[in-house]
Design an enzyme around this catalytic site. Structure first.
Site, short mmCIF file in Angstrom:
data_model
loop_
_atom_site.label_atom_id
_atom_site.label_comp_id
_atom_site.label_asym_id
_atom_site.label_seq_id
_atom_site.Cartn_x
_atom_site.Cartn_y
_atom_site.Cartn_z
N ALA A 132 -11.94 -24.57 -64.35
CA ALA A 132 -13.26 -23.94 -64.34
C ALA A 132 -13.46 -23.15 -63.06
CB ALA A 132 -14.37 -24.99 -64.48
N GLY A 133 -13.48 -21.82 -63.18
CA GLY A 133 -13.67 -20.96 -62.03
C GLY A 133 -14.99 -20.23 -62.13
N ILE A 159 -9.95 -24.43 -52.33
CA ILE A 159 -11.03 -24.80 -51.42
C ILE A 159 -10.71 -24.35 -50.00
CG2 ILE A 159 -12.50 -26.68 -50.59
CD1 ILE A 159 -12.54 -26.00 -53.71
N TYR A 234 -28.78 -25.02 -59.36
CA TYR A 234 -29.68 -24.11 -58.65
C TYR A 234 -29.29 -24.00 -57.19
CZ TYR A 234 -31.92 -24.92 -63.04
OH TYR A 234 -32.13 -25.02 -64.38
N GLU A 243 -23.80 -15.39 -49.86
CA GLU A 243 -22.34 -15.41 -49.91
C GLU A 243 -21.81 -14.01 -50.26
OE1 GLU A 243 -20.53 -18.05 -52.75
OE2 GLU A 243 -18.51 -17.64 -51.99
N GLY A 341 3.31 4.37 -44.50
CA GLY A 341 4.65 4.49 -45.08
C GLY A 341 5.39 3.16 -45.02
N GLY A 342 6.70 3.22 -44.75
CA GLY A 342 7.53 2.02 -44.71
C GLY A 342 6.99 0.97 -43.75
N GLY A 365 -15.75 -15.66 -54.57
CA GLY A 365 -17.21 -15.57 -54.45
C GLY A 365 -17.85 -14.89 -55.65
#
Lengths: 381, 275
Positions: A132-133, A159, A234, A243, A341-342, A365
């Site tokens: 669950a994200g 976390i 809440y 956040e 570049g490189g 977030g």
């Protein structure tokens, strides 16, 4: 360019944060990123310099001020320190403490907040789970009341500061399915049944440790419950606007740093007989980068002022600001690597690191897609 | 102990590349320059704070630190910064930056010292812009006070200061009776450089000038800051030093790559003529 909402106090604060980052972070930035950890003592040093408690009430050991002061200081820490991982690690209490301050009892605030703001203890927030994200209401970690305790079973992942945290503000399921069954509870390090399963290896933010946490018949005093049982959702939501402002501000600082690095590289690096800044293709790239940053900054500043003024549109605009700043950051860091570049693809180059750090922001977030869901909902379609 | 700390704002040395000279060469064009306190003067403020506290509880003041600067209204920012660091009061002597020299500043400071009656004038050994290294010495002469320059350590005694001065091959320690003028060098902000009578000799400070946290930055806005016209302190505002012309250092020419040591030696002997 100074944001229009900032005054002389912000300027002073920025100068102090810069001085701290220049002496305490920058010289070690590469090493700490490679070590995937910065020294724990840095919390106390940053606290002594007044940089941990910004935006927290003085009654709990904070430095006063508001989110505008907190983001001003954190931007300078990133710009001058160059190690985004270190700065976000130092700031993990920024999401862990607000639920306690907003919904905790006086006793809880006095017990949990001052040691963190003194830099003695590390605080983390644990919401995301392996399954669950973005779907916060779907968390499965369960807390069952047993006398004076809650018994917690489940796991949390991704976390920030989790491997070293002394206190973790954890979202748990105390009631039925959905958002109305979630509570917030503080789990302290050393509580039997609470363990760090592993330290996670990430794309960016290397200097900040990220953990997977396990709770196995973990008995936590009921006195650690934050707010009312089943009202935790809440507390989580209330946290989100600030956040998102922090994350948008991180993006502004990261892209600003990538831009500065690119300008000085373009002036130094020569190709076909002249500095590459002498080619229109490079100058236009830089101009686009500068414009994206200016746009993100302007929106962020607008939202900060509205949020502090209690404007009802702040939650929507904060989601927009996060997406706009995230996009600017992804674009700018990508272009910065291209200009280098490189060299830009090599470990040890600042923009290579920033390019990796930037990838977090459309995910952490609240993903870019969730932000758009919020915007769509608040726009009413 | 009451301490007066004169300080000067200087163009931020980190922005040295932005320094421009007016086309006629008459002065340095200060528009767009960022200002910061002269570092040695900041060190003097830090040392003054250490002399007026016990080390363990910095909020308990055991004396008073008054900061003073010379300049236009914008120089208030420099004073507020030092009030945030911990100074108790501030005085701005109102004038423009380029109507000053070491002698005039010292003459005005003498009048201010006579008003404020500090036990000690503590200041940076020199400002990092002009590097004149004069004001402390001229002021001590005008006041007829004892003086110690380039202090690296300070230890308070009853009515006196033990001043450690770093010199070639060692340290000279002077006992200076108060009131006195002392100028400080960079090591004055090392962890064990300064001890007041109330500070335990085991106390170690954090290295450098202390950070000012947000509450101190907010409080600094409410601390007293007064403005005094320069002519009130020194009716004679004439300068002893006149600047005739400013010009930037010559642009460095591009170097050359030499293929081997033999060519290098040849160039050093025949072109550079250094061997």
């Amino acid at each position: 360019m100074t944001p229009l909402h900032e005054n002389e106090e912000h300027a002073r604060l920025r100068a102090e944060a810069r001085r701290f980052a220049r002496t305490e972070i920058r010289p070690h930035a590469d090493a700490w990123e490679e070590d995937e950890e910065f020294p724990r003592e840095l919390y106390a040093r940053a606290a002594a310099a007044g940089l941990i408690g910004i935006g927290y009430p003085e009654a709990y050991g904070g430095g006063g001020g508001d989110v505008s002061h907190a983001i001003a200081a954190s931007e300078e820490m990133i710009l001058e320190g160059t190690s985004v991982g270190t700065c976000v690690g130092l700031g993990s209490h920024g999401i862990a403490l607000p639920p306690i301050l907003k919904f905790g009892t006086e006793e809880q605030k006095q017990r949990f907040v001052p040691p963190v703001l003194r830099g003695e203890k590390i605080a983390a927030l644990a919401i995301t789970e392996p399954a669950a994200g973005s779907d916060v209401a779907g968390i499965a970690t369960r807390a069952v009341r047993d006398g004076d305790h809650y018994v917690i079973d489940g796991s949390k992942t991704f976390i920030t500061s989790g491997t070293r945290a002394d206190l973790v503000t954890v979202a748990v399921r105390t009631g039925g399915a959905g958002h109305a069954g979630i509570s917030m509870i503080v789990v302290e390090r050393g509580t039997p049944g609470f363990s760090v399963t592993r330290k996670l290896a990430k794309t960016g933010w290397w200097a900040s440790d990220t953990a997977e946490l396990a709770f196995e018949s973990c008995r936590v005093p009921a006195a650690n419950l934050i707010g009312e049982e089943n009202a935790g959702f809440y507390a989580i939501m209330a946290n989100f606007v600030t956040e998102r402002l922090y994350l948008a501000s991180n993006c502004c600082a990261i892209s600003e740093l990538a831009y500065r690095e690119s300008v000085s590289w373009a002036r130094e690096r020569r190709a076909f007989g002249k500095p590459i800044a002498g080619f229109q293709v490079t100058r236009h790239k830089l101009a686009d980068m500068a414009s994206s940053i200016a746009a993100a900054r302007a929106l962020l500043s607008d939202v900060v002022v509205r949020f502090l003024g209690g404007d009802a549109s702040a939650p929507k605009l904060a989601a927009m600001a996060k997406n706009v700043a995230t996009d600017a950051c992804s674009f700018v860091c990508d272009q910065a690597v291209q200009i280098h570049g490189g060299t830009g693809y090599m470990r040890g180059t600042v923009v290579e690191r920033l390019f990796r750090d930037a990838r977090l922001y459309p995910i952490g977030g609240g993903t870019r897609e969730i932000m758009n869901e919020i915007i769509a909902k608040l726009e009413g379609y | 102990m009451k301490i007066l700390v004169p300080l000067k704002r200087v163009a931020d040395p980190d922005n040295a590349n932005k320094i421009k000279i007016a086309p006629d060469g008459a002065k340095i064009d200060t528009t767009g320059l960022e200002w910061k306190p002269n570092p040695f003067d900041e060190y003097a403020v830090e040392a003054a704070l250490r002399l007026t506290e016990n080390g363990a509880t910095p909020k308990v003041r055991g004396g008073e630190v008054v900061v003073v600067t010379f300049g236009p209204k914008e120089a208030d920012t420099t004073l507020r910064q030092m009030l945030a660091t911990g100074a108790d009061r501030a005085v701005r002597v109102d004038t423009t930056d380029d109507a000053l020299d070491g002698s005039l500043v010292a003459r005005a400071l003498k009048a201010l010292v006579e008003r404020e009656k500090p036990d000690l004038v503590l200041m940076g050994k020199q400002a990092v812009d002009g590097d004149s290294n004069q004001v402390g010495q001229i002021l001590a002469e005008l006041l007829g006070w004892p003086m110690a320059t380039f202090a690296a350590t300070l230890q308070e005694e009853a009515g006196a200061l033990l001043v450690g001065r770093e010199v070639d091959g060692g340290v000279i320690t002077l006992r200076v009776k108060l009131p006195a003028v002392v100028t400080v060098d960079l090591r004055i902000v090392a962890p064990t450089s300064v001890y007041s009578l109330a500070t335990a000799r085991t106390h170690k400070y954090a290295d450098g000038v202390r950070f000012s946290a947000l509450p101190a930055i907010m409080a600094a806005k409410k601390k007293p800051l007064i403005e005094v016209p320069l002519a009130e302190l020194s009716p004679d505002t004439s300068l002893r030093i006149a600047y005739s012309k400013f010009e930037p250092p010559p642009v460095r020419k591009a170097g050359v790559k030499v293929p081997d040591v033999a060519v290098l030696v040849d160039k050093l002997v025949n072109e550079a003529k250094v061997l």
